[in-house]
Design a protein around this motif. Structure first.
Motif, PDB file in Angstrom:
ATOM      1  N   GLY A   1      -6.481   7.220  -0.601  1.00 18.92           N
ATOM      2  CA  GLY A   1      -7.264   7.463  -1.820  1.00 18.92           C
ATOM      3  C   GLY A   1      -8.033   8.760  -1.755  1.00 18.92           C
ATOM      4  N   LYS A   2      -8.460   9.236  -2.938  1.00 12.67           N
ATOM      5  CA  LYS A   2      -9.292  10.442  -3.010  1.00 12.67           C
ATOM      6  C   LYS A   2     -10.168  10.326  -4.261  1.00 12.67           C
ATOM      7  CE  LYS A   2      -9.977  15.070  -2.239  1.00 12.67           C
ATOM      8  NZ  LYS A   2     -11.410  15.194  -2.237  1.00 12.67           N
TER       9      LYS A   2
ATOM     10  N   SER B   1     -21.611  -8.582  -4.181  1.00 13.01           N
ATOM     11  CA  SER B   1     -22.747  -8.508  -5.093  1.00 13.01           C
ATOM     12  C   SER B   1     -22.384  -8.541  -6.575  1.00 13.01           C
ATOM     13  CB  SER B   1     -23.496  -7.194  -4.831  1.00 13.01           C
ATOM     14  OG  SER B   1     -22.580  -6.125  -4.896  1.00 13.01           O
ATOM     15  N   PHE B   2     -21.158  -8.304  -6.870  1.00 16.02           N
ATOM     16  CA  PHE B   2     -20.735  -8.003  -8.223  1.00 16.02           C
ATOM     17  C   PHE B   2     -20.249  -9.279  -8.927  1.00 16.02           C
ATOM     18  CE2 PHE B   2     -17.557  -5.744 -10.960  1.00 16.02           C
ATOM     19  CZ  PHE B   2     -18.382  -4.761 -11.461  1.00 16.02           C
TER      20      PHE B   2
ATOM     21  N   GLU C   1      -9.741  -4.526   7.190  1.00 18.99           N
ATOM     22  CA  GLU C   1      -9.937  -5.891   7.711  1.00 18.99           C
ATOM     23  C   GLU C   1      -8.662  -6.734   7.721  1.00 18.99           C
ATOM     24  OE1 GLU C   1     -13.363  -8.295   6.622  1.00 18.99           O
ATOM     25  OE2 GLU C   1     -14.201  -6.550   5.601  1.00 18.99           O
TER      26      GLU C   1
ATOM     27  N   ILE D   1     -13.180 -12.128   2.535  1.00 22.51           N
ATOM     28  CA  ILE D   1     -11.714 -12.243   2.573  1.00 22.51           C
ATOM     29  C   ILE D   1     -11.324 -13.660   2.994  1.00 22.51           C
ATOM     30  CG2 ILE D   1      -9.651 -11.423   3.788  1.00 22.51           C
ATOM     31  CD1 ILE D   1     -11.232  -8.651   3.901  1.00 22.51           C
TER      32      ILE D   1
ATOM     33  N   GLY E   1     -12.059   8.032  -5.318  1.00 22.46           N
ATOM     34  CA  GLY E   1     -11.979   6.735  -5.990  1.00 22.46           C
ATOM     35  C   GLY E   1     -10.688   6.507  -6.754  1.00 22.46           C
ATOM     36  N   LYS E   2      -9.703   7.407  -6.556  1.00 17.41           N
ATOM     37  CA  LYS E   2      -8.424   7.255  -7.295  1.00 17.41           C
ATOM     38  C   LYS E   2      -7.252   7.412  -6.327  1.00 17.41           C
ATOM     39  CE  LYS E   2      -9.764  10.536 -10.070  1.00 17.41           C
ATOM     40  NZ  LYS E   2     -10.142  11.525 -11.016  1.00 17.41           N
ATOM     41  N   LEU E   3      -6.047   7.214  -6.859  1.00 16.57           N
ATOM     42  CA  LEU E   3      -4.848   7.497  -6.064  1.00 16.57           C
ATOM     43  C   LEU E   3      -4.672   9.011  -6.014  1.00 16.57           C
ATOM     44  CD1 LEU E   3      -2.305   4.841  -7.438  1.00 16.57           C
ATOM     45  CD2 LEU E   3      -3.456   4.831  -5.203  1.00 16.57           C
TER      46      LEU E   3
ATOM     47  N   CYS F   1     -14.651 -13.171  -5.114  1.00 15.06           N
ATOM     48  CA  CYS F   1     -14.917 -13.884  -3.859  1.00 15.06           C
ATOM     49  C   CYS F   1     -15.799 -13.016  -2.984  1.00 15.06           C
ATOM     50  CB  CYS F   1     -13.617 -14.172  -3.119  1.00 15.06           C
ATOM     51  SG  CYS F   1     -12.802 -15.642  -3.694  1.00 15.06           S
ATOM     52  N   GLY F   2     -16.666 -13.667  -2.204  1.00 13.49           N
ATOM     53  CA  GLY F   2     -17.635 -12.935  -1.385  1.00 13.49           C
ATOM     54  C   GLY F   2     -17.120 -12.540  -0.012  1.00 13.49           C
TER      55      GLY F   2
ATOM     56  N   ILE G   1      -3.924  -5.697  -1.840  1.00 11.72           N
ATOM     57  CA  ILE G   1      -3.462  -4.421  -2.426  1.00 11.72           C
ATOM     58  C   ILE G   1      -4.463  -3.271  -2.217  1.00 11.72           C
ATOM     59  CG2 ILE G   1      -2.024  -5.608  -4.137  1.00 11.72           C
ATOM     60  CD1 ILE G   1      -4.219  -4.830  -6.260  1.00 11.72           C
ATOM     61  N   GLY G   2      -5.493  -3.463  -1.411  1.00 11.41           N
ATOM     62  CA  GLY G   2      -6.423  -2.361  -1.133  1.00 11.41           C
ATOM     63  C   GLY G   2      -7.816  -2.680  -1.612  1.00 11.41           C
TER      64      GLY G   2
ATOM     65  N   VAL H   1       0.843  -1.194   0.000  1.00 14.26           N
ATOM     66  CA  VAL H   1       0.000   0.000   0.000  1.00 14.26           C
ATOM     67  C   VAL H   1       0.881   1.248   0.000  1.00 14.26           C
ATOM     68  CG1 VAL H   1      -0.197   0.178   2.552  1.00 14.26           C
ATOM     69  CG2 VAL H   1      -2.071   1.008   1.111  1.00 14.26           C
ATOM     70  N   ALA H   2       0.355   2.329  -0.563  1.00 14.72           N
ATOM     71  CA  ALA H   2       1.015   3.641  -0.452  1.00 14.72           C
ATOM     72  C   ALA H   2       0.129   4.492   0.449  1.00 14.72           C
ATOM     73  CB  ALA H   2       1.162   4.282  -1.834  1.00 14.72           C
TER      74      ALA H   2
ATOM     75  N   LEU I   1     -12.775  -8.820  -4.445  1.00 14.76           N
ATOM     76  CA  LEU I   1     -13.709  -9.074  -3.344  1.00 14.76           C
ATOM     77  C   LEU I   1     -14.967  -8.246  -3.534  1.00 14.76           C
ATOM     78  CD1 LEU I   1     -10.905  -9.049  -0.731  1.00 14.76           C
ATOM     79  CD2 LEU I   1     -12.380 -11.001  -1.191  1.00 14.76           C
TER      80      LEU I   1
HETATM   81  N1  LIG Z   1      -2.780   4.047  -1.943  1.00 18.30           N
HETATM   82  C1  LIG Z   1      -2.931   2.777  -2.266  1.00 18.30           C
HETATM   83  O1  LIG Z   1      -1.984   1.985  -2.208  1.00 18.30           O
HETATM   84  C2  LIG Z   1      -4.277   2.283  -2.730  1.00 18.30           C
HETATM   85  C3  LIG Z   1      -4.449   0.942  -3.075  1.00 18.30           C
HETATM   86  C4  LIG Z   1      -5.710   0.516  -3.483  1.00 18.30           C
HETATM   87  C5  LIG Z   1      -6.749   1.422  -3.534  1.00 18.30           C
HETATM   88  N2  LIG Z   1      -6.540   2.708  -3.185  1.00 18.30           N
HETATM   89  C6  LIG Z   1      -7.636   3.692  -3.201  1.00 18.30           C
HETATM   90  O2  LIG Z   1      -8.635   3.283  -2.263  1.00 18.30           O
HETATM   91  C7  LIG Z   1      -9.899   3.738  -2.727  1.00 18.30           C
HETATM   92  C8  LIG Z   1     -10.844   2.560  -2.803  1.00 18.30           C
HETATM   93  O3  LIG Z   1     -11.008   2.020  -1.494  1.00 18.30           O
HETATM   94  P1  LIG Z   1     -12.486   1.760  -0.887  1.00 18.30           P
HETATM   95  O4  LIG Z   1     -12.346   1.530   0.575  1.00 18.30           O
HETATM   96  O5  LIG Z   1     -13.375   2.861  -1.331  1.00 18.30           O
HETATM   97  O6  LIG Z   1     -12.967   0.447  -1.651  1.00 18.30           O
HETATM   98  P2  LIG Z   1     -12.339  -1.029  -1.791  1.00 18.30           P
HETATM   99  O7  LIG Z   1     -11.887  -1.518  -0.464  1.00 18.30           O
HETATM  100  O8  LIG Z   1     -11.383  -1.063  -2.924  1.00 18.30           O
HETATM  101  O9  LIG Z   1     -13.636  -1.840  -2.272  1.00 18.30           O
HETATM  102  C9  LIG Z   1     -14.779  -1.851  -1.484  1.00 18.30           C
HETATM  103  C10 LIG Z   1     -15.715  -2.903  -2.020  1.00 18.30           C
HETATM  104  O10 LIG Z   1     -15.136  -4.188  -1.835  1.00 18.30           O
HETATM  105  C11 LIG Z   1     -16.134  -5.126  -1.469  1.00 18.30           C
HETATM  106  N3  LIG Z   1     -15.855  -5.584  -0.106  1.00 18.30           N
HETATM  107  C12 LIG Z   1     -15.431  -4.868   0.952  1.00 18.30           C
HETATM  108  N4  LIG Z   1     -15.236  -5.663   2.018  1.00 18.30           N
HETATM  109  C13 LIG Z   1     -15.533  -6.908   1.607  1.00 18.30           C
HETATM  110  C14 LIG Z   1     -15.535  -8.172   2.242  1.00 18.30           C
HETATM  111  N5  LIG Z   1     -15.162  -8.328   3.529  1.00 18.30           N
HETATM  112  N6  LIG Z   1     -15.910  -9.264   1.541  1.00 18.30           N
HETATM  113  C15 LIG Z   1     -16.285  -9.145   0.229  1.00 18.30           C
HETATM  114  N7  LIG Z   1     -16.303  -7.979  -0.438  1.00 18.30           N
HETATM  115  C16 LIG Z   1     -15.935  -6.875   0.254  1.00 18.30           C
HETATM  116  C17 LIG Z   1     -17.462  -4.395  -1.581  1.00 18.30           C
HETATM  117  O11 LIG Z   1     -17.849  -4.567  -2.936  1.00 18.30           O
HETATM  118  P3  LIG Z   1     -19.397  -4.635  -3.409  1.00 18.30           P
HETATM  119  O12 LIG Z   1     -19.943  -3.251  -3.135  1.00 18.30           O
HETATM  120  O13 LIG Z   1     -19.340  -4.958  -4.867  1.00 18.30           O
HETATM  121  O14 LIG Z   1     -20.052  -5.710  -2.584  1.00 18.30           O
HETATM  122  C18 LIG Z   1     -17.075  -2.957  -1.325  1.00 18.30           C
HETATM  123  O15 LIG Z   1     -17.979  -2.014  -1.852  1.00 18.30           O
HETATM  124  C19 LIG Z   1      -9.662   4.397  -4.072  1.00 18.30           C
HETATM  125  O16 LIG Z   1      -9.497   5.798  -3.892  1.00 18.30           O
HETATM  126  C20 LIG Z   1      -8.357   3.784  -4.530  1.00 18.30           C
HETATM  127  O17 LIG Z   1      -7.650   4.591  -5.459  1.00 18.30           O
HETATM  128  C21 LIG Z   1      -5.330   3.153  -2.795  1.00 18.30           C
END
Ligand SMILES: NC(=O)c1ccc[n+]([C@@H]2O[C@H](COP(=O)([O-])OP(=O)(O)OC[C@H]3O[C@@H](n4cnc5c(N)ncnc54)[C@H](OP(=O)(O)O)[C@@H]3O)[C@@H](O)[C@H]2O)c1
Length: 266
Positions: free
Chosen positions: A51-52, A111-112, A156, A126, A54-56, A123-124, A148-149, A42-43, A108
Motif C-alpha cells: 500500500g501507499k 474502536s470503530f 498477524e 482477529i 492508504g491506497k493501492l 469485530c474487536g 484481505i488486508g 493479497v497483491a 476489524l
Molecule cells: N495490496 C493489497 O492486496 C492490499 C490489500 C488491502 C489493503 N491494502 C493497503 O494496505 C493499506 C492499509 O493497511 P494498514 O496496515 O494501514 O491498515 P489495516 O490493516 O487495513 O487496518 C488497520 C486498522 O485495523 C484495526 N486493527 C488492526 N489490528 C487489529 C486487531 N488485531 N484487532 C482488531 N482490530 C485491528 C485497527 O482499527 P481501529 O484503528 O479502528 O481500531 C487498525 O487501525 C492501504 O494502503 C491499503 O490500500 C493493500
C-alpha cells in the motif's frame, strides 16, 4: 447393477471423506473453542509492499477482477464467503463499492462502529472474528473465509497456523510503497499454482497460490505452533491433492497446469 451400486457407493464415500476433511480444515478447535481457518488474498511487490498513502500503489483492473472472482466463488450456491479486513482497508474502498457485494464484510477495529449496514459486521480482534465465523449462524451460511488486508491484519495472519493458503498477486515491477507485510514462510507454504507473467498498465505481475502443507493427512493434528510441529499421528505425505479441495475451484483445478514452472517469492 451391482457394479453401478458399488461405483455410486465409492463416489459417495469419497465425497463424505472430502467434506469431512474440508470441515475439519475450516473449523478447528483451539482448546475448547471452535475457530475458522482462512485463506489470504493479497497483491504484493517483491519486497512485500502492499500500500501507499492508504491506497493501492498500482492500477490493475485484472487483479481486481481476480480478487472478486476468488473471494466470491462458493462451492454451495446458498452460502457466501466472508472477507476479513482492517478498518483502514475498509475505509480505502470507495463508498459506492462497499460493502463488497455478495460477501460478508468483517471489519476489524478496536474502536470503530459501522452502523446499519447490511452484510457488514465489526469485530474487536482477529480471534473473535474467526470464533464468530465458526459458530451459528455463520458456520452454516459462510463457505470460505478470506483475509484481505491491510498491513496490520496481515502481519498477524499471514503464515499463521490457521492460514490454509496464500493467493498472492506478485507485482514484479518496482513500485513505491509505505505499507509492508512479512515474507511468506516457505518452510510451511509450498507453491500450488503460478500463472504466466502478465502485463497491465506497464506493471508486470503474476498470480501465485501457496498452500499450507501440514504433516497430518487431515491437517488438524500436525499443525505448526511456535515454529514447532506437533507431530501426532503424522503422515509423511501431507501434499495429497484431495486435501486441498478447500481451495477456490478456479485455483484447485489449475494445479497441474503451472505447478512445475512456479517460482517462490524471495
Ligand atoms: N495490496 C493489497 O492486496 C492490499 C490489500 C488491502 C489493503 N491494502 C493497503 O494496505 C493499506 C492499509 O493497511 P494498514 O496496515 O494501514 O491498515 P489495516 O490493516 O487495513 O487496518 C488497520 C486498522 O485495523 C484495526 N486493527 C488492526 N489490528 C487489529 C486487531 N488485531 N484487532 C482488531 N482490530 C485491528 C485497527 O482499527 P481501529 O484503528 O479502528 O481500531 C487498525 O487501525 C492501504 O494502503 C491499503 O490500500 C493493500
Amino acid at each position: 447393477m451391482c457394479k453401478s451400486m458399488f461405483l455410486a457407493a465409492t463416489a459417495l464415500l469419497f465425497k463424505i471423506r472430502v467434506l469431512t476433511s474440508n470441515y475439519k480444515r475450516f473449523i478447528v478447535t483451539s482448546g475448547e473453542i471452535p475457530i475458522r481457518s482462512y485463506q489470504v488474498v493479497v497483491a504484493a511487490t517483491r519486497d512485500m509492499g502492499i500500500g501507499k498513502d492508504g491506497k493501492l500503489p498500482w492500477r490493475l483492473p485484472s487483479d481486481l477482477k481476480f480478487f472478486k472472482e476468488i473471494t466470491s466463488g462458493t462451492t454451495d450456491p446458498v452460502k457466501q464467503n466472508a472477507v476479513l479486513m482492517g478498518r483502514k482497508t475498509w475505509e480505502s474502498i470507495p463508498i459506492r463499492y462497499r460493502p463488497l457485494p455478495g460477501r460478508l464484510n468483517v471489519v476489524l477495529t478496536r474502536s470503530f462502529e459501522i452502523k446499519n449496514e447490511a452484510n457488514v459486521v465489526t469485530c474487536g480482534s482477529i480471534s473473535s472474528a474467526l470464533e464468530m465465523l465458526a459458530k451459528a449462524p455463520y458456520c452454516f451460511s459462510i463457505d470460505k473465509v478470506f483475509v484481505i488486508g491491510g498491513g496490520q491484519i496481515l502481519r498477524e495472519t499471514l503464515n499463521g497456523p490457521r492460514c490454509d493458503a496464500i493467493h498472492v498477486t506478485r507485482i514484479e515491477t518496482s513500485v513505491e510503497c509505505d505499507t509492508f507485510i512479512p515474507s511468506i514462510d516457505f518452510s510451511m507454504f509450498q507453491p500450488w499454482y503460478s500463472s504466466p507473467l502478465l502485463v497491465e498498465n506497464g506493471i508486470q505481475y503474476s498470480f501465485v497460490t501457496y498452500v499450507h502443507v501440514r504433516n497430518s493427512e487431515d491437517g488438524t493434528i500436525a499443525r505448526k505452533t511456535d515454529g514447532k510441529c506437533n507431530d501426532v499421528k503424522s503422515n509423511s505425505n501431507g501434499f495429497e491433492v484431495e486435501n486441498f479441495s478447500f481451495l477456490p475451484k478456479m485455483i484447485f483445478e489449475k494445479r497441474d497446469k503451472y505447478m512445475p514452472h512456479s517460482r517462490s517469492i524471495e
